[in-house]
Design a protein around this motif. Structure first.
Motif, short mmCIF file in Angstrom:
data_model
loop_
_atom_site.label_atom_id
_atom_site.label_comp_id
_atom_site.label_asym_id
_atom_site.label_seq_id
_atom_site.Cartn_x
_atom_site.Cartn_y
_atom_site.Cartn_z
N LEU A 1 0.86 -1.19 0.00
CA LEU A 1 0.00 0.00 0.00
C LEU A 1 0.89 1.23 0.00
N ILE A 2 0.48 2.25 -0.77
CA ILE A 2 1.15 3.55 -0.75
C ILE A 2 0.15 4.58 -0.24
N LEU A 3 0.55 5.33 0.78
CA LEU A 3 -0.26 6.43 1.30
C LEU A 3 0.54 7.71 1.16
N ALA A 4 -0.03 8.72 0.51
CA ALA A 4 0.65 10.00 0.31
C ALA A 4 -0.22 11.12 0.86
N LEU A 5 0.37 11.96 1.70
CA LEU A 5 -0.37 13.00 2.39
C LEU A 5 0.40 14.31 2.36
N GLY A 6 -0.25 15.40 1.91
CA GLY A 6 0.36 16.72 1.96
C GLY A 6 0.23 17.48 0.65
N LYS A 7 0.72 18.70 0.64
CA LYS A 7 0.65 19.53 -0.56
C LYS A 7 1.45 18.93 -1.72
N ALA A 8 2.49 18.16 -1.39
CA ALA A 8 3.33 17.55 -2.42
C ALA A 8 2.96 16.09 -2.67
N GLN B 1 2.52 -7.53 5.88
CA GLN B 1 2.38 -6.57 4.79
C GLN B 1 3.16 -5.30 5.12
N HIS B 2 3.34 -4.46 4.06
CA HIS B 2 4.22 -3.30 4.20
C HIS B 2 3.58 -2.08 3.52
N CYS B 3 3.78 -0.92 4.13
CA CYS B 3 3.23 0.33 3.60
C CYS B 3 4.33 1.37 3.40
N LEU B 4 4.30 2.03 2.26
CA LEU B 4 5.17 3.18 2.00
C LEU B 4 4.34 4.44 2.20
N VAL B 5 4.77 5.28 3.13
CA VAL B 5 4.04 6.51 3.46
C VAL B 5 4.87 7.71 3.00
#
Length: 394
Positions: free
Chosen positions: A30-37, A101-105
């Motif tokens: 899973l990839i979670l991306a948070l923020g203006k960028a 499992q593994h997550c890239l944040v």
């Protein structure tokens, strides 16, 4: 000067920063991306790990369609219904992972408002009231985040706790001077800055406790400490690195090692002292604060620039000063900041502007628009706080 400023912004290019950091990253589930960028950070991650489920949370200005990703838009600087939906989605996706499992944040500035998950019985309106109260009190970002973390199920390590028992690693673009990971987007992947009791003490010392919504006071008063799993976090961009990039673009300038922080009036006095010391170019990174005393329009960079112009009224050397937000947005305006000089006050006066009255009501935007000194870059897709340049002639 604008070229020097943009060299600093370019160093914080989130896509390039993530590309450089992806070597050695474990393939995520899973990839979670948070923020203006978030969009720019997620794009190279999806390219490296095609087919990986991905949730992106960002602001409308930096939104884009990404194949294979769900994009949710939140409010900034005050959270809105989109922010609430984003916070719920992040927690839901995180809690769905299992052991092994593994997550890239991917974390960048602005995440504090873009995704919210209020604690206790707090509503979104309560959360928005807290944000407005903290922003208007002139607290620095670390103090604001101490409070926000303890009022959230997401911040202060909340996302890391939601991901357990899965593993995670985070790539972080810092918008905080000093790069404290607990302060960037209110630290969703690291332990909180402090306890709820410390947040209460801060609010009392700032005479804000009694002005907090009742549900927020209740949430802080009943909060219990929870352990946060250890997560590998790597910094991929920061204010310091962008200030160094400005220096590389202007090697004859002096890069002040002490960032510009604190109230804009104090920062302006510091800049004026440098101007009065003699010719040369000086560079800073940092992030100032503004205490809102009026109902005008502006931001910390615009007010800082206008205060410098006011304090250098009649200065007998040619000078120019730029202060800008690397995200291209200074406060709730369409300007990144301002570029002022010897003629700013005369141009503003010719348009009927009273600078003293404008500063008293925090209305720097109107004056700088009249003088033609707003710094307009458009949204940059990144955020590593602010950059400043002072040039004084002989």
């Amino acid at each position: 000067m604008i070229e020097i400023f943009m060299a600093g912004v370019a160093r914080a290019n989130p896509e390039a920063a993530v590309i450089d950091a992806l070597d050695g990253v474990r393939r995520p589930d899973l990839i979670l991306a948070l923020g203006k960028a978030a969009v720019a950070m997620a794009r190279p991650a999806l390219s490296r790990f095609p087919g990986t489920p991905c949730l992106v949370v960002t602001n409308p200005e930096n939104a884009a369609t990404l194949d294979g990703a769900e994009v949710i838009l939140g409010g900034h600087p005050v959270p809105d219904d989109g922010s609430l939906a984003a916070g719920q989605a992040l927690l839901s996706r995180a809690r769905a992972l299992s052991a092994g499992q593994h997550c890239l944040v991917l974390v960048s500035g602005g995440g504090s408002a873009l995704a919210v998950a209020p604690a206790g019985a707090m509503t979104l309106a309560d959360k928005a009231d807290v944000s407005r109260l903290l922003l208007g009190a002139g607290l620095d970002i670390t103090a604001m985040n101490l409070v926000r973390q303890n009022l959230s199920l997401l911040k202060g390590g909340g996302l890391a706790r939601a991901l357990a028992p899965a593993t995670a690693e985070a790539l972080i673009l810092s918008d905080v001077v000093g790069d404290d990971l607990a302060a960037i987007a209110s630290g969703p992947m690291v332990p909180p800055l402090g306890t709820a009791a410390e947040a209460i003490d801060l609010l009392r010392r700032q005479d804000l406790w009694d002005r907090m919504p009742a549900a927020a006071r209740d949430a802080l008063g009943t909060a219990e400490p929870i352990a946060t799993p250890e997560v590998t976090c790597r910094l991929v961009g920061s204010n310091r690195l962008s200030a160094e990039a400005m220096h590389a673009a202007a090697p004859d300038a002096r890069l002040d090692p002490d960032p510009l922080v604190g109230d804009v009036s104090d920062a302006a006095a510091r800049i004026v002292a440098v101007a009065q010391a003699g010719p040369g170019t000086t560079l800073w990174g940092g992030e100032t604060t503004v205490i809102l005393r009026g109902d005008g329009r502006g931001g910390r960079n615009q007010e800082l620039a206008l205060r410098v112009a006011d304090a250098l009224r009649g200065f007998d050397r040619p000078w120019a000063f730029l202060s800008g937000g690397t995200d291209g947005r200074d406060g709730p305006t369409d300007a990144a900041g301002a570029l002022v000089d010897n003629g700013t006050l005369a141009r503003a006066a010719a348009r009927g502007c009273d600078v003293t009255a404008a500063l008293a009501r925090n209305d720097s935007y109107a004056v700088l628009a009249a003088s033609g000194d707003l710094l307009m870059t458009g949204g940059t897709g990144t955020n590593v706080a602010d950059l400043q340049i002072l040039r004084v002639g002989g």
